[in-house]
Design an enzyme around this catalytic site. Structure first.
Site, PDB file in Angstrom:
ATOM      1  N   TYR A 143       5.794   4.630   9.829  1.00 48.92           N
ATOM      2  CA  TYR A 143       7.138   5.186   9.694  1.00 48.92           C
ATOM      3  C   TYR A 143       8.103   4.647  10.744  1.00 48.92           C
ATOM      4  O   TYR A 143       9.306   4.583  10.510  1.00 48.92           O
ATOM      5  CB  TYR A 143       7.092   6.717   9.845  1.00 48.92           C
ATOM      6  CG  TYR A 143       6.631   7.455   8.619  1.00 48.92           C
ATOM      7  CD1 TYR A 143       5.314   7.378   8.193  1.00 48.92           C
ATOM      8  CD2 TYR A 143       7.513   8.243   7.888  1.00 48.92           C
ATOM      9  CE1 TYR A 143       4.885   8.071   7.075  1.00 48.92           C
ATOM     10  CE2 TYR A 143       7.091   8.943   6.768  1.00 48.92           C
ATOM     11  CZ  TYR A 143       5.777   8.851   6.370  1.00 48.92           C
ATOM     12  OH  TYR A 143       5.356   9.543   5.266  1.00 48.92           O
ATOM     13  N   LYS A 189      -8.907   4.160   9.172  1.00 45.99           N
ATOM     14  CA  LYS A 189      -9.375   3.036   8.353  1.00 45.99           C
ATOM     15  C   LYS A 189      -9.918   1.977   9.322  1.00 45.99           C
ATOM     16  O   LYS A 189      -9.481   0.817   9.330  1.00 45.99           O
ATOM     17  CB  LYS A 189      -8.206   2.529   7.489  1.00 45.99           C
ATOM     18  CG  LYS A 189      -8.579   1.503   6.457  1.00 45.99           C
ATOM     19  CD  LYS A 189      -9.366   2.058   5.277  1.00 45.99           C
ATOM     20  CE  LYS A 189      -9.796   0.921   4.368  1.00 45.99           C
ATOM     21  NZ  LYS A 189     -10.673   1.384   3.254  1.00 45.99           N
ATOM     22  N   ASP A 221     -10.153   6.523   2.673  1.00 43.95           N
ATOM     23  CA  ASP A 221     -10.430   6.486   1.225  1.00 43.95           C
ATOM     24  C   ASP A 221     -11.528   7.492   0.871  1.00 43.95           C
ATOM     25  O   ASP A 221     -11.407   8.271  -0.070  1.00 43.95           O
ATOM     26  CB  ASP A 221     -10.766   5.066   0.744  1.00 43.95           C
ATOM     27  CG  ASP A 221     -11.762   4.322   1.628  1.00 43.95           C
ATOM     28  OD1 ASP A 221     -12.171   4.858   2.681  1.00 43.95           O
ATOM     29  OD2 ASP A 221     -12.155   3.192   1.258  1.00 43.95           O
ATOM     30  N   ASP A 245       0.418  12.368   5.577  1.00 45.76           N
ATOM     31  CA  ASP A 245       1.414  12.666   4.545  1.00 45.76           C
ATOM     32  C   ASP A 245       0.724  12.734   3.185  1.00 45.76           C
ATOM     33  O   ASP A 245       0.900  13.683   2.420  1.00 45.76           O
ATOM     34  CB  ASP A 245       2.488  11.570   4.556  1.00 45.76           C
ATOM     35  CG  ASP A 245       3.534  11.774   3.475  1.00 45.76           C
ATOM     36  OD1 ASP A 245       4.010  12.917   3.325  1.00 45.76           O
ATOM     37  OD2 ASP A 245       3.858  10.801   2.762  1.00 45.76           O
ATOM     38  N   ASP A 249      -0.450  16.370   0.728  1.00 44.18           N
ATOM     39  CA  ASP A 249      -0.062  16.652  -0.661  1.00 44.18           C
ATOM     40  C   ASP A 249      -1.313  16.784  -1.530  1.00 44.18           C
ATOM     41  O   ASP A 249      -1.374  17.625  -2.434  1.00 44.18           O
ATOM     42  CB  ASP A 249       0.845  15.547  -1.229  1.00 44.18           C
ATOM     43  CG  ASP A 249       2.332  15.817  -0.989  1.00 44.18           C
ATOM     44  OD1 ASP A 249       2.669  16.456   0.038  1.00 44.18           O
ATOM     45  OD2 ASP A 249       3.154  15.380  -1.819  1.00 44.18           O
TER      46      ASP A 249
HETATM   47  C1  IPM Z   1       6.993  15.008   4.204  1.00 43.72           C
HETATM   48  C2  IPM Z   1       7.891  14.059   3.441  1.00 43.72           C
HETATM   49  C3  IPM Z   1       8.600  13.104   4.408  1.00 43.72           C
HETATM   50  C4  IPM Z   1       7.547  12.256   5.091  1.00 43.72           C
HETATM   51  C5  IPM Z   1       9.686  12.181   3.783  1.00 43.72           C
HETATM   52  C6  IPM Z   1      10.677  12.937   2.971  1.00 43.72           C
HETATM   53  C7  IPM Z   1      10.369  11.377   4.853  1.00 43.72           C
HETATM   54  O1  IPM Z   1       7.167  13.381   2.462  1.00 43.72           O
HETATM   55  O2  IPM Z   1       7.475  15.687   5.114  1.00 43.72           O
HETATM   56  O3  IPM Z   1       5.801  15.105   3.890  1.00 43.72           O
HETATM   57  O4  IPM Z   1       7.055  11.255   4.507  1.00 43.72           O
HETATM   58  O5  IPM Z   1       7.193  12.578   6.220  1.00 43.72           O
HETATM   59 MN    MN Z   2       5.156  14.155   2.176  1.00 43.65          MN
END
Ligand code: IPM
Ligand code: MN
Ligand code: NAD
Length: 367
Positions: A143, A189, A221, A245, A249
């Site tokens: 990032y 990794k 992975d 990240d 999710d």
């Molecule tokens: C999160 C989001 C952010 C990230 C984006 C919107 C910059 O996906 O907070 O998980 O990747 O950190």
């Molecule tokens: Mn995210």
């Protein structure tokens, strides 16, 4: 004596303002009942800020955040901003906010609620009892790494970590594991990337200082597979920015919805609290977003910034209670007897349940 806490609220875009309204409803009620005075300032960030002042993270917003005890963010982003140059995007504003506040350890709990497990695409026997804390490094890696560039025919980013950057987030991992089941899994990794080799060596070397914590390492992975095959194998996970990240999710599937996940970012000058989900343009403005991730984020704020452990537990218990009673926003599984509720009604239900818990305790102590 009343204690005053300065909070900057950044509702942001899409469903951000919708879920933050409900989170603030719960926070204000808890603060009132506990004699905490909140000084709340609301500021623009992301797309709304671009519209107002051509910047996704205006100076005035930054100043307000840095003068606060904590910052509560909804979400940023939207289709209309997707064609803007990178430095003008709402997401860049969020990354600037994170950098300004300085928090490097993003705590993202993923908990399986028994009454939601039937709705998970994963079998209930796989998810039941899962309780994972993902610690995502938030200020390094791809990032922010330099150099980075995009031309018409080539583009690149840099995954970069220094030893101290790995050590400080790994320490948070060991310390959080100590408060839980004393098991830390570091995800990298290291079979391919130099940066991951440094990550693994650094975390492994620190383990000697935490002999009471069991450490293991997984490649990202394989970790992605284990997370959905056997989520109960995990207690605390520590990993770099992008891996965290993606894995958080994925972990949302264990809980039943991305709308359930909360987060707190610690280690910096000012703590940052934000649900894990985004601005959800597909459901924004309809009053159907799940506010429970944002409300659970308030529980983290109560715990980490205000030191109100009991009240943080109360908010989490109220979320469970309202789910057990069968109330569901549209994203959540609805079995027999479940009742579909709006964003606002879900917030009101949790608020009432929390108030009842706190009032009951106060009257018990008053006797
Ligand atoms: C999160 C989001 C952010 C990230 C984006 C919107 C910059 O996906 O907070 O998980 O990747 O950190
Ligand atoms: Mn995210
Ligand atoms: P998203 O998290 O916004 O949505 C993914 C899916 O989950 C959608 O189907 C959405 O409807 C659903 N969802 C998310 N939160 C929900 C909730 N509270 N209740 C019910 N359903 C919910 O991710 P996306 O669609 O990939 O991104 C949309 C925008 O949000 C993009 O601009 C992205 O950059 C941004 N984003 C921002 C943040 C943040 O501000 N922290 C985080 C992630 C994505």
């Amino acid at each position: 004596m009343r204690t005053k806490t300065k909070l900057t609220v950044l509702p942001g875009d899409g469903i951000g303002p919708e879920v933050i309204t409900q989170a603030m409803r719960v926070l204000r009620t808890v603060a009132d009942l506990c004699g905490y005075e909140l000084e709340v300032r609301e500021c623009p960030v992301g797309g709304v800020a671009i519209k107002q002042s051509q910047s996704p993270f205006p100076r005035a917003t930054m100043d307000a955040c840095l003068e606060s005890d904590a910052v509560l963010l909804g979400a940023v982003g939207g289709l209309e901003y997707d064609t803007l140059p990178r430095n003008m995007r709402p997401e860049t504003g969020l990354l600037q906010l994170r950098t300004a506040l300085g928090g490097y350890a993003n705590l993202r709990p993923a908990i399986s609620y028994p009454c939601l497990s039937a709705g998970s695409p994963l079998r209930a026997e796989v998810t039941q009892g899962a309780n994972i804390l993902i610690i995502r490094e938030l200020l390094g890696g791809l990032y922010f790494g330099e150099p980075r560039q995009k031309t018409d025919d080539v583009a690149f980013n840099t995954m970069r970590y220094t030893l101290p950057e790995i050590q400080r987030v790994a320490r948070i991992g060991f310390e959080q594991a100590r408060k839980r089941k004393r098991k830390l899994t570091s995800i990298d990794k290291a079979n391919v990337l130099e940066v991951s080799q440094l990550w693994r060596d650094t975390v492994a070397a620190l383990a000697a200082e935490y002999p009471d914590v069991t450490l293991d390492h997984l490649y990202v992975d394989a970790a992605a597979m284990h997370l959905v095959m056997n989520p109960r194998r995990f207690d605390v996970i520590v990993t770099e920015n992008l891996f965290g990240d993606i894995l958080s999710d994925e972990a949302a599937v264990i809980t039943g919805s991305l709308g359930m996940l909360a987060s707190a970012t610690i280690g910096g000058q000012v703590a940052l609290y934000e649900p894990v989900h985004g601005s959800a343009p597909d459901i924004a403005g309809k009053g159907i977003a799940n506010p429970l991730g944002a409300i659970a984020t308030v529980a983290m704020l109560l715990r980490h910034t205000l030191g109100l452990q009991q009240e943080a537990d109360d908010v989490e218990a109220a979320i469970s209670q309202v789910l057990e009673q069968g109330y569901r926003t549209a994203d959540l599984h609805r079995g027999a007897g479940a009742q579909l509720v709006s964003t606002t009604e879900m917030g009101e239900r949790v608020e009432a349940a929390v108030a009842e818990k706190i009032n009951r305790r106060h009257s018990y102590h008053a006797v």
